[in-house]
Design an enzyme around this catalytic site. Structure first.
Site, PDB file in Angstrom:
ATOM      1  N   ASP A  58      36.167  56.085   3.264  1.00 38.85           N
ATOM      2  CA  ASP A  58      36.926  54.930   3.221  1.00 38.85           C
ATOM      3  C   ASP A  58      37.493  54.148   2.009  1.00 38.85           C
ATOM      4  O   ASP A  58      36.452  53.760   1.317  1.00 38.85           O
ATOM      5  CB  ASP A  58      36.473  53.754   4.264  1.00 38.85           C
ATOM      6  CG  ASP A  58      37.327  52.723   4.538  1.00 38.85           C
ATOM      7  OD1 ASP A  58      38.447  52.883   4.988  1.00 38.85           O
ATOM      8  OD2 ASP A  58      37.003  51.610   3.943  1.00 38.85           O
ATOM      9  N   TYR A  63      40.732  47.854  -3.555  1.00 42.58           N
ATOM     10  CA  TYR A  63      39.674  48.074  -4.253  1.00 42.58           C
ATOM     11  C   TYR A  63      39.861  48.530  -5.603  1.00 42.58           C
ATOM     12  O   TYR A  63      39.947  49.612  -6.039  1.00 42.58           O
ATOM     13  CB  TYR A  63      38.909  49.090  -3.605  1.00 42.58           C
ATOM     14  CG  TYR A  63      38.449  48.696  -1.840  1.00 42.58           C
ATOM     15  CD1 TYR A  63      38.270  47.555  -1.558  1.00 42.58           C
ATOM     16  CD2 TYR A  63      38.342  49.981  -1.011  1.00 42.58           C
ATOM     17  CE1 TYR A  63      38.331  47.207  -0.248  1.00 42.58           C
ATOM     18  CE2 TYR A  63      37.989  49.546   0.144  1.00 42.58           C
ATOM     19  CZ  TYR A  63      37.933  48.211   0.612  1.00 42.58           C
ATOM     20  OH  TYR A  63      37.729  47.964   1.894  1.00 42.58           O
ATOM     21  N   LYS A  89      44.116  51.982   3.188  1.00 40.70           N
ATOM     22  CA  LYS A  89      44.700  50.609   4.107  1.00 40.70           C
ATOM     23  C   LYS A  89      46.136  50.169   3.653  1.00 40.70           C
ATOM     24  O   LYS A  89      46.301  50.584   2.276  1.00 40.70           O
ATOM     25  CB  LYS A  89      43.679  49.373   3.762  1.00 40.70           C
ATOM     26  CG  LYS A  89      42.201  49.858   4.455  1.00 40.70           C
ATOM     27  CD  LYS A  89      41.252  48.747   3.946  1.00 40.70           C
ATOM     28  CE  LYS A  89      40.009  49.232   4.493  1.00 40.70           C
ATOM     29  NZ  LYS A  89      39.263  50.221   3.534  1.00 40.70           N
TER      30      LYS A  89
END
Length: 329
Positions: A58, A63, A89
């Site tokens: 994930d 990030y 995401k």
């Protein structure tokens, strides 16, 4: 490359064809969360996860402003693409930004900003494919839409639903920290999966109140992240973090009391913290963040560590665990 040393159970998300291993690797730390990570160490961390049987990874554009996706994609480039599941995401896009920012320790000239528009979701999806060096991701999650629910449903959710219908992604979900905001979203639209961080742990079982029953009722699979609550359930010492901030004395004392019960049974607190959330019927997988191979190896060892059923009984009897919480068999 070393072959697989272990096999982890796999579970299917909702009524989709997407499967995840019972333990997944959370890849935010690979992007220099709080402090830099050597790229070679990041690659070795993914290797350790692979060799330990993990096949769900994930990540998110947020990030490290794309750094996590880039490092993960590079580390997985030699692996058979059909052999693993990627989740990333949407809800943030990358913009030019100079200097340090937020909690990331490796500035790269970019930063992420919220964008829950329909166009922004498509842009984020294409950007993730490029960063990851892949032609698809299996799971698309709306990232932290707590204060943007209407926009996220009208824009990001619509885009993800279309991508799923076109076969570009396999499962649509949310990635959030809060229970009520997550439950509100799940009750308003169709989702396959909810990645929820820190709300079903040995210290915080608030997901039992509304969110998890709703997931069971609607057939939404849960990926439980943040099982150590930012570190306090890995090592409950003074100065330990809970939800990314220093834990107060009440939480610290509670974590230490749980650790004391675990010690009676020669069980590391980390083992109980990893195995407890996996026992809920809504949970398909737990997600463990790691920044080096040793942390991966430890997490997998703790996940497999034998725990006597009487430990859970003692935690409930001491009022340290919700009476209604399902526990490992």
């Amino acid at each position: 490359m070393v072959g697989d040393r272990h096999a982890l159970p796999t579970r299917t998300l909702g009524d989709t064809d997407v499967s995840v291993t019972a333990v997944g690797l959370g890849c935010a730390p690979l992007a220099g969360l709080f402090s830099p990570v050597d790229p070679a160490v990041a690659a070795a961390t993914v290797d350790a996860a692979w060799n330990g049987g993990i096949r769900h990874f994930d990540t998110a554009p947020h990030y490290g402003a794309g750094l996590s996706e880039e490092r993960l994609g590079s580390a997985l480039a030699s692996r058979p693409r059909d052999a693993f599941t990627l989740s990333t995401k949407m809800g943030r896009v990358l913009v030019d930004h100079e200097g340090p920012w937020d909690i990331w320790g490796e500035p790269n000239g970019k930063a992420s900003v919220f964008d829950f528009s329909y166009r922004g979701a498509h842009d984020a999806h294409l950007g993730s494919l490029e960063s990851l060096g892949t032609d698809r991701v299996e799971i698309g999650l709306i990232h932290d839409p707590d204060d943007h629910a209407s926009e996220a449903l009208a824009g990001t959710h619509k885009a993800l639903t279309e991508l799923k219908a076109a076969g570009r992604i396999g499962a649509v979900g949310i990635g959030m920290n809060s229970t009520d905001a997550a439950a509100d979203l799940l009750s308003q639209a169709d989702f396959d999966v909810a990645l929820i961080a820190g709300r079903y742990t040995l210290l915080d079982q608030s997901a039992l109140d509304r969110l998890y029953p709703l997931c069971v009722d609607r057939g939404v699979s849960v990926i439980a992240a943040g099982v150590f609550n930012s570190g306090i359930l890995a090592d409950p010492k003074p100065g330990a973090h809970f939800n990314y901030a220093e834990a107060d004395q009440r939480l610290l004392a509670r974590a230490q009391a749980i650790a004391t019960v675990c010690a009676r049974y020669d069980t590391p607190l980390r083992a109980a913290a990893l195995q407890f959330p996996a026992a809920h019927p809504a949970v398909a997988s737990i997600l463990v963040g790691a920044r080096n191979p040793g942390e991966v190896d430890d997490a997998l060892a703790m996940y497999a560590h034998p725990i006597p059923g009487t430990l859970w009984h003692d935690l409930k009897r001491a009022g340290l665990l919700a009476e209604e919480a399902p526990v490992p068999a």
